[in-house]
Design an enzyme around this catalytic site. Structure first.
Site: not given
Ligand SMILES: *[C@@H]1O[C@H](CO)[C@@H](O)[C@H](O)[C@H]1NC(C)=O
Ligand SMILES: *[C@@H]1O[C@H](CO)[C@@H](O)[C@H](O)[C@H]1NC(C)=O
Ligand SMILES: *[C@@H]1O[C@H](CO)[C@@H](O)[C@H](O)[C@H]1NC(C)=O
Ligand SMILES: *[C@@H]1O[C@H](CO)[C@@H](O)[C@H](O)[C@H]1NC(C)=O
Ligand SMILES: *[C@@H]1O[C@H](CO)[C@@H](O)[C@H](O)[C@H]1NC(C)=O
Ligand SMILES: *[C@@H]1O[C@H](CO)[C@@H](O)[C@H](O)[C@H]1NC(C)=O
Length: 387
Positions: A132-133
């Site tokens: 995730g980012c």
């Protein structure tokens, strides 16, 4: 899609995740405490591949080992079967199919740490599968271009109820460092690394460009990845590709072209920053094509001064159970182009839900000015969103 499973587990967090409010602190959090700055190491590409990572990985062998074996569980079972079958046929065949001398680098890390080379291979492809980012490129009122990112990793790996942490995320924290990558007797670029991983997830070449990678999920169920392990090695892994581009291209324009042209093993978002006021791009990739290009130049979503990516296609609404783009955009609008700087971007990336229980670090980059800073990040103001 996988994240839906978790919705039930985290209902209280939903209310927070669903709205688009900016939760930025009113006081400046920058600069953060010096002890949160990542340590620096030197990686010398002029050395034989097997020796390059020895100094960094040897002392961290127990921590890398502890984490690598958990990552294997991260693979969906049908994918794990394919990977394990290929590893049974011989890890060398896979390592030889990796580009450049990256296979030899992984052999060197295995030798230095005593960790099974097959486990290290899985670790080096894990980012294709989960991550995730938040990544963004923004321009300030003086036409200075900034690139910033949070890296979140470890969803589904060992929810520790007592501590409200993800076990895998916690194991990644001690592995973080910044690298000065040397070539031809000088520093070619800077990058933020997890020890034992040889691809590039965050990097910057002063005067040239900066790259970050965000995981993308599509409906191919890792078709290209499975094909790779079944012997069709024509696809490229995202972290290896970005590293090759960082090492082979000189300018933003060349990097933009190159990142769109490789055949990939899977989908991804590649975020590119440069030195000029219009040099910022979100490249949305499927294995075969560049599907969408949002740049500071085409301003495809009419923001005026930024491009931003989390883990969903930026031309459609993010899913209600994981809207990290909405709050980030609210914060950026609140900051405004005149106030884009390391401090405001750090505050923004320290606000929930862009800061969540999976967040491991924030990197801030200014390519023109050669500024590269990275900090440990950990959400400790509960309740924290789990992702
Ligand atoms: C490892 O560290 C030692 C001592 O600092 C140094 O002399 C050597 O060149 C380093 N080796 C590599 C491969 O970077
Ligand atoms: C493996 O490591 C040993 C020292 O631990 C070193 O002497 C040897 O050269 C290394 N082998 C390779 C292939 O790098
Ligand atoms: C920023 O760049 C644009 C063109 O790229 C130019 O029109 C504008 O005057 C510049 N602004 C400043 C403050 O330098
Ligand atoms: C979680 O909490 C337990 C008990 O408080 C502690 O022993 C353990 O080290 C913690 N784990 C992590 C990953 O922080
Ligand atoms: C690497 O980062 C340092 C620290 O911010 C900076 O001084 C240097 O110019 C950067 N080097 C490159 C090649 O980007
Ligand atoms: C990509 O191209 C290859 C070969 O041209 C084809 O077999 C594959 O189905 C394509 N993948 C997708 C997801 O379209």
């Amino acid at each position: 899609m996988m994240k839906l499973l978790l919705v039930a587990l985290a209902l209280p967090a939903l209310a927070l995740a669903a709205d688009t409010k900016c939760n930025m602190a009113s006081e400046s959090l920058y600069p953060p405490k010096p002890e949160t700055a990542l340590p620096w190491h030197d990686i010398n590409l002029d050395l034989p591949a097997q020796e390059r990572w020895v100094n960094v990985t040897k002392p961290l062998a127990p921590q890398i080992s502890d984490m690598v074996y958990q990552v294997i569980d991260l693979l969906p079972s049908y994918l794990r079967e394919k990977v394990m079958a290929a590893l049974d046929q011989g890890a060398d065949k896979i390592l030889d199919a990796f580009p450049e001398d990256f296979g030899d680098e992984i052999r060197g890390i295995a030798n230095a740490t005593g960790i099974d080379v097959g486990a290290l291979i899985v670790y080096n492809i894990a980012y294709e599968i989960e991550g995730g980012c938040t990544s963004l490129v923004a321009r300030d009122g003086q036409n200075r271009t900034f690139h910033a990112r949070n890296l979140d990793f470890g969803l589904f790996f060992g929810w520790d109820k007592a501590n409200e942490t993800w076990a895998l995320t916690e194991k990644l924290r001690p592995l973080l460092f910044n690298a000065r990558i040397w070539k031809g007797g000088k520093v070619m670029y800077n990058a933020t690394y997890f020890a034992g991983y040889v691809g590039l997830l965050t990097g910057m070449k002063t005067g040239g460009f900066s790259i970050t990678v965000d995981t993308r999920y599509d409906n191919t169920f890792w078709k290209g990845l499975i094909e790779f392990f079944e012997g069709d090695t024509s696809g490229h892994f995202v972290g290896f590709t970005t590293r090759q581009v960082m090492e082979s291209q000189a300018t933003y324009a060349e990097a933009l072209q190159a990142l769109q042209s490789y055949k990939m093993v899977g989908p991804s978002y590649m975020i590119l920053g440069g030195v000029q006021p219009n040099e910022g791009a979100i490249i949305t990739r499927s294995m075969n094509e560049s599907l969408h290009l949002w740049t500071l130049e085409n301003d495809a979503h009419n923001t005026g001064f930024y491009v931003i990516e989390t883990n969903y296609d930026n031309w459609v609404d993010p899913p209600f159970y994981d809207n990290r783009r909405g709050p980030a955009e609210t914060c950026l609008q609140q900051i405004g182009t005149d106030n884009v700087e390391f401090d405001s971007l750090f505050n923004m990336l320290s606000a929930q839900p862009n800061l969540n229980l999976l967040t491991t670090y924030t990197t801030l980059m200014n390519v023109a000015e050669g500024r590269f800073e990275a900090y440990h990040q950990k959400c400790t103001t509960h309740p924290c969103t789990p992702w």
